[in-house]
Write a protein that holds these residues in place. Structure first.
Motif, mmCIF file in Angstrom:
data_model
loop_
_atom_site.group_PDB
_atom_site.id
_atom_site.type_symbol
_atom_site.label_atom_id
_atom_site.label_comp_id
_atom_site.label_asym_id
_atom_site.label_seq_id
_atom_site.Cartn_x
_atom_site.Cartn_y
_atom_site.Cartn_z
ATOM 1 N N LYS A 1 -30.603 -13.274 3.923
ATOM 2 C CA LYS A 1 -30.804 -11.926 3.406
ATOM 3 C C LYS A 1 -30.851 -11.907 1.881
ATOM 4 O O LYS A 1 -31.757 -11.318 1.291
ATOM 5 C CB LYS A 1 -29.690 -11.010 3.904
ATOM 6 C CG LYS A 1 -29.800 -9.594 3.421
ATOM 7 C CD LYS A 1 -28.661 -8.750 3.939
ATOM 8 C CE LYS A 1 -28.707 -7.357 3.345
ATOM 9 N NZ LYS A 1 -27.577 -6.558 3.773
ATOM 10 N N ILE A 2 -29.881 -12.538 1.233
ATOM 11 C CA ILE A 2 -29.827 -12.442 -0.230
ATOM 12 C C ILE A 2 -30.911 -13.272 -0.917
ATOM 13 O O ILE A 2 -31.363 -12.914 -1.989
ATOM 14 C CB ILE A 2 -28.432 -12.773 -0.805
ATOM 15 C CG1 ILE A 2 -28.037 -14.217 -0.504
ATOM 16 C CG2 ILE A 2 -27.386 -11.808 -0.298
ATOM 17 C CD1 ILE A 2 -26.783 -14.664 -1.231
ATOM 18 N N LEU A 3 -31.326 -14.369 -0.285
ATOM 19 C CA LEU A 3 -32.368 -15.205 -0.884
ATOM 20 C C LEU A 3 -33.765 -14.853 -0.382
ATOM 21 O O LEU A 3 -34.755 -15.381 -0.896
ATOM 22 C CB LEU A 3 -32.092 -16.682 -0.608
ATOM 23 C CG LEU A 3 -30.833 -17.276 -1.223
ATOM 24 C CD1 LEU A 3 -30.722 -18.747 -0.867
ATOM 25 C CD2 LEU A 3 -30.821 -17.082 -2.733
ATOM 26 N N GLU A 4 -33.800 -13.993 0.629
ATOM 27 C CA GLU A 4 -35.074 -13.614 1.246
ATOM 28 C C GLU A 4 -35.860 -14.864 1.641
ATOM 29 O O GLU A 4 -37.012 -15.048 1.253
ATOM 30 C CB GLU A 4 -35.885 -12.720 0.315
ATOM 31 C CG GLU A 4 -35.185 -11.415 0.015
ATOM 32 C CD GLU A 4 -35.939 -10.532 -0.957
ATOM 33 O OE1 GLU A 4 -37.009 -10.936 -1.463
ATOM 34 O OE2 GLU A 4 -35.454 -9.418 -1.207
ATOM 35 N N CYS A 5 -35.214 -15.717 2.426
ATOM 36 C CA CYS A 5 -35.819 -16.968 2.857
ATOM 37 C C CYS A 5 -35.795 -17.069 4.383
ATOM 38 O O CYS A 5 -35.259 -16.204 5.064
ATOM 39 C CB CYS A 5 -35.077 -18.154 2.238
ATOM 40 S SG CYS A 5 -33.349 -18.291 2.743
ATOM 41 N N SER A 6 -36.342 -18.133 4.911
ATOM 42 C CA SER A 6 -36.388 -18.339 6.355
ATOM 43 C C SER A 6 -35.025 -18.810 6.884
ATOM 44 O O SER A 6 -34.169 -19.251 6.115
ATOM 45 C CB SER A 6 -37.450 -19.373 6.707
ATOM 46 O OG SER A 6 -37.059 -20.651 6.232
ATOM 47 N N ASP A 7 -34.872 -18.728 8.212
ATOM 48 C CA ASP A 7 -33.651 -19.230 8.847
ATOM 49 C C ASP A 7 -33.445 -20.702 8.530
ATOM 50 O O ASP A 7 -32.345 -21.134 8.224
ATOM 51 C CB ASP A 7 -33.713 -19.061 10.373
ATOM 52 C CG ASP A 7 -33.595 -17.617 10.820
ATOM 53 O OD1 ASP A 7 -32.989 -16.811 10.087
ATOM 54 O OD2 ASP A 7 -34.098 -17.304 11.916
ATOM 55 N N ARG A 8 -34.515 -21.444 8.621
ATOM 56 C CA ARG A 8 -34.458 -22.884 8.390
ATOM 57 C C ARG A 8 -33.992 -23.201 6.974
ATOM 58 O O ARG A 8 -33.140 -24.073 6.764
ATOM 59 C CB ARG A 8 -35.838 -23.497 8.612
ATOM 60 C CG ARG A 8 -35.902 -24.966 8.405
ATOM 61 C CD ARG A 8 -36.086 -25.601 9.736
ATOM 62 N NE ARG A 8 -36.383 -27.009 9.594
ATOM 63 C CZ ARG A 8 -35.812 -27.886 10.366
ATOM 64 N NH1 ARG A 8 -34.955 -27.497 11.276
ATOM 65 N NH2 ARG A 8 -36.103 -29.150 10.246
ATOM 66 N N THR A 9 -34.519 -22.497 5.992
ATOM 67 C CA THR A 9 -34.121 -22.712 4.596
ATOM 68 C C THR A 9 -32.640 -22.376 4.405
ATOM 69 O O THR A 9 -31.917 -23.120 3.741
ATOM 70 C CB THR A 9 -34.988 -21.862 3.655
ATOM 71 O OG1 THR A 9 -36.350 -22.254 3.812
ATOM 72 C CG2 THR A 9 -34.579 -22.038 2.209
ATOM 73 N N ALA A 10 -32.190 -21.284 5.002
ATOM 74 C CA ALA A 10 -30.782 -20.890 4.887
ATOM 75 C C ALA A 10 -29.875 -21.951 5.511
ATOM 76 O O ALA A 10 -28.847 -22.318 4.932
ATOM 77 C CB ALA A 10 -30.563 -19.541 5.549
ATOM 78 N N SER B 1 -25.340 -18.102 7.644
ATOM 79 C CA SER B 1 -26.726 -18.357 7.226
ATOM 80 C C SER B 1 -27.527 -17.057 7.185
ATOM 81 O O SER B 1 -28.450 -16.920 6.379
ATOM 82 C CB SER B 1 -27.402 -19.373 8.142
ATOM 83 O OG SER B 1 -27.457 -18.904 9.468
ATOM 84 N N ALA B 2 -27.167 -16.088 8.018
ATOM 85 C CA ALA B 2 -27.858 -14.791 7.996
ATOM 86 C C ALA B 2 -27.670 -14.108 6.641
ATOM 87 O O ALA B 2 -28.592 -13.481 6.108
ATOM 88 C CB ALA B 2 -27.345 -13.898 9.116
ATOM 89 N N TYR B 3 -26.488 -14.224 6.066
ATOM 90 C CA TYR B 3 -26.208 -13.641 4.756
ATOM 91 C C TYR B 3 -27.060 -14.326 3.681
ATOM 92 O O TYR B 3 -27.676 -13.669 2.839
ATOM 93 C CB TYR B 3 -24.725 -13.764 4.438
ATOM 94 C CG TYR B 3 -24.346 -13.266 3.069
ATOM 95 C CD1 TYR B 3 -24.339 -11.906 2.780
ATOM 96 C CD2 TYR B 3 -24.004 -14.153 2.053
ATOM 97 C CE1 TYR B 3 -24.004 -11.444 1.519
ATOM 98 C CE2 TYR B 3 -23.655 -13.698 0.795
ATOM 99 C CZ TYR B 3 -23.663 -12.351 0.532
ATOM 100 O OH TYR B 3 -23.327 -11.887 -0.712
ATOM 101 N N ILE B 4 -27.101 -15.662 3.738
ATOM 102 C CA ILE B 4 -27.903 -16.407 2.767
ATOM 103 C C ILE B 4 -29.372 -16.035 2.916
ATOM 104 O O ILE B 4 -30.076 -15.833 1.924
ATOM 105 C CB ILE B 4 -27.682 -17.922 2.932
ATOM 106 C CG1 ILE B 4 -26.267 -18.257 2.455
ATOM 107 C CG2 ILE B 4 -28.729 -18.728 2.167
ATOM 108 C CD1 ILE B 4 -25.873 -19.685 2.601
#
Length: 61
Positions: free
Chosen positions: A9-18, A4-7
């Motif tokens: 980073k690439i989507l520039e979104c919150s932890d929850r969204t990832a 989820s950390a990778y997602i």
């Protein structure tokens, strides 16, 4: 393999969204958990993995 950390980073979104995205991808069997590589690591399911790897190669050229 990604987390989820990778997602995040690439989507520039919150932890929850990832995490929500990972949940949806698991539900649709687009990704599968990877065992032996730590918790919460995933990879694309067989056919998807091939397509995504090819797309990543094209993007990074």
């Amino acid at each position: 393999m990604f987390s989820s950390a990778y997602i995040k980073k690439i989507l520039e979104c919150s932890d929850r969204t990832a995490r929500n995205l990972i949940t949806k991808l698991k539900e649709t069997e687009t990704i599968v958990p990877v065992t032996g590589k730590g918790m919460y690591r995933f990879k694309y399911a067989t056919e998807y993995e091939k397509i995504v790897n090819k797309l990543e190669e094209l993007i990074h050229c």
